[in-house]
Motif scaffolding. Structure first.
Motif, PDB file in Angstrom:
ATOM      1  N   GLU A  64      23.870   4.373  -1.426  1.00 15.41           N
ATOM      2  CA  GLU A  64      22.695   4.502  -2.294  1.00 15.41           C
ATOM      3  C   GLU A  64      21.712   5.518  -1.725  1.00 15.41           C
ATOM      4  O   GLU A  64      21.169   6.353  -2.459  1.00 15.41           O
ATOM      5  CB  GLU A  64      22.014   3.141  -2.464  1.00 15.41           C
ATOM      6  CG  GLU A  64      22.727   2.230  -3.443  1.00 15.41           C
ATOM      7  CD  GLU A  64      22.221   0.787  -3.378  1.00 15.41           C
ATOM      8  OE1 GLU A  64      21.173   0.545  -2.752  1.00 15.41           O
ATOM      9  OE2 GLU A  64      22.886  -0.084  -3.966  1.00 15.41           O
ATOM     10  N   ARG A  67      22.996   9.009  -2.275  1.00 22.09           N
ATOM     11  CA  ARG A  67      22.866   9.408  -3.685  1.00 22.09           C
ATOM     12  C   ARG A  67      21.415   9.741  -4.021  1.00 22.09           C
ATOM     13  O   ARG A  67      21.137  10.678  -4.762  1.00 22.09           O
ATOM     14  CB  ARG A  67      23.373   8.301  -4.608  1.00 22.09           C
ATOM     15  CG  ARG A  67      24.888   8.150  -4.560  1.00 22.09           C
ATOM     16  CD  ARG A  67      25.389   7.320  -5.710  1.00 22.09           C
ATOM     17  NE  ARG A  67      25.240   8.040  -6.974  1.00 22.09           N
ATOM     18  CZ  ARG A  67      25.426   7.481  -8.162  1.00 22.09           C
ATOM     19  NH1 ARG A  67      25.757   6.205  -8.260  1.00 22.09           N
ATOM     20  NH2 ARG A  67      25.290   8.183  -9.269  1.00 22.09           N
ATOM     21  N   PRO A  74      29.182  15.572  -6.222  1.00 16.84           N
ATOM     22  CA  PRO A  74      29.599  14.164  -6.113  1.00 16.84           C
ATOM     23  C   PRO A  74      30.642  13.947  -5.013  1.00 16.84           C
ATOM     24  O   PRO A  74      30.564  12.958  -4.271  1.00 16.84           O
ATOM     25  CB  PRO A  74      30.175  13.856  -7.496  1.00 16.84           C
ATOM     26  CG  PRO A  74      29.548  14.836  -8.407  1.00 16.84           C
ATOM     27  CD  PRO A  74      29.318  16.077  -7.602  1.00 16.84           C
ATOM     28  N   THR A  77      29.053  14.025  -1.639  1.00 22.66           N
ATOM     29  CA  THR A  77      28.353  12.763  -1.375  1.00 22.66           C
ATOM     30  C   THR A  77      29.336  11.697  -0.893  1.00 22.66           C
ATOM     31  O   THR A  77      29.057  10.973   0.071  1.00 22.66           O
ATOM     32  CB  THR A  77      27.619  12.270  -2.645  1.00 22.66           C
ATOM     33  OG1 THR A  77      26.645  13.249  -3.019  1.00 22.66           O
ATOM     34  CG2 THR A  77      26.924  10.938  -2.411  1.00 22.66           C
ATOM     35  N   HIS A 128      28.949   2.736  -7.527  1.00 24.12           N
ATOM     36  CA  HIS A 128      28.571   4.089  -7.091  1.00 24.12           C
ATOM     37  C   HIS A 128      29.780   5.025  -7.089  1.00 24.12           C
ATOM     38  O   HIS A 128      29.686   6.173  -7.533  1.00 24.12           O
ATOM     39  CB  HIS A 128      27.948   4.050  -5.698  1.00 24.12           C
ATOM     40  CG  HIS A 128      26.555   3.503  -5.679  1.00 24.12           C
ATOM     41  ND1 HIS A 128      25.509   4.074  -6.374  1.00 24.12           N
ATOM     42  CD2 HIS A 128      26.027   2.432  -5.036  1.00 24.12           C
ATOM     43  CE1 HIS A 128      24.403   3.376  -6.160  1.00 24.12           C
ATOM     44  NE2 HIS A 128      24.691   2.377  -5.360  1.00 24.12           N
ATOM     45  N   LEU A 132      30.170   8.460  -9.258  1.00 30.52           N
ATOM     46  CA  LEU A 132      30.389   9.744  -8.585  1.00 30.52           C
ATOM     47  C   LEU A 132      31.686  10.402  -9.050  1.00 30.52           C
ATOM     48  O   LEU A 132      31.734  11.611  -9.269  1.00 30.52           O
ATOM     49  CB  LEU A 132      30.417   9.545  -7.063  1.00 30.52           C
ATOM     50  CG  LEU A 132      29.053   9.258  -6.419  1.00 30.52           C
ATOM     51  CD1 LEU A 132      29.237   8.749  -4.990  1.00 30.52           C
ATOM     52  CD2 LEU A 132      28.173  10.509  -6.419  1.00 30.52           C
TER      53      LEU A 132
END
Length: 198
Positions: A64, A67, A74, A77, A128, A132
């Motif tokens: 989190e 992000r 993405p 990440t 998540h 992504l």
């Protein structure tokens, strides 16, 4: 101070003996305190384990934060998250011990605090990951026919398996392989096996 000292003792006792076997009295003794001291701060073992969990950044919380910071892409990440979570687990002894306890030395019973914490963290990670991966498909980083739900399952299984592997095989150091592990996880997403059935 007393509470933190009790948690430090609990971490060591649970890591050495598991959660089910030792009594909270043993935890209090390890901290150099009486049985009453521990019950002044915690209701039961589940409460102690939950408090131990509160002291670390869980994998979903780490994702989190990444992000919120906003990675380049993405997939970057996701890669940063793999590296971040594995590096923290390898470098922070308290984090490593708690992961060992949760993945190997703790009997999480459906509905209890530990079970709920693990379920919540796992569901947040999958949420998540799914978001992504969908974004990566939209940006053309991944094939348009990627089976996002299956890829989400694969990513979650991969990271969970690594935590369990580290708990079972503490003699193996993944330190020199962290970046490669992140690459393997992302390369897996390009596999034909990750595509939607035609």
């Amino acid at each position: 101070m007393t509470r933190e000292k009790l948690l430090d003792a609990a971490l060591e006792v649970f890591w050495e003996e598991g959660v089910a076997r030792p009594s909270l009295t043993k935890v209090a003794e390890r901290a150099g305190m009486t049985r009453g001291a521990i019950y002044g701060h915690f209701k039961n073992k589940g409460d102690v384990v939950s408090a131990l969990c509160d002291r670390i950044l869980f994998p979903s919380e780490a994702l989190e934060k990444l992000r919120e910071k906003g990675g380049e892409t993405p997939l970057q990440t996701l890669s940063d998250w793999f590296v971040n979570v594995l590096r923290r687990t390898m470098s922070d002894p308290q984090h490593r011990k708690l992961m060992d306890i949760l993945f190997l030395k703790c009997e999480a019973v459906e509905g209890d605090e530990v079970w709920n914490r693990l379920r919540y963290d796992g569901s947040r990670i999958r949420q998540h990951d799914r978001e992504l991966l969908r974004r990566a498909v939209e940006l053309g980083q991944l094939p348009a026919d990627l089976d996002v739900d299956f890829a989400t399952l694969a990513i979650s299984s991969f990271i969970t398996g690594l935590f369990r592997f580290m708990a079972v095989h503490p003699e193996w150091s993944l330190e020199d392989h962290i970046e490669r592990i992140a690459h393997v996880a992302l390369d897996m997403l390009d596999s034909p096996a990750m595509r939607l059935p035609s």
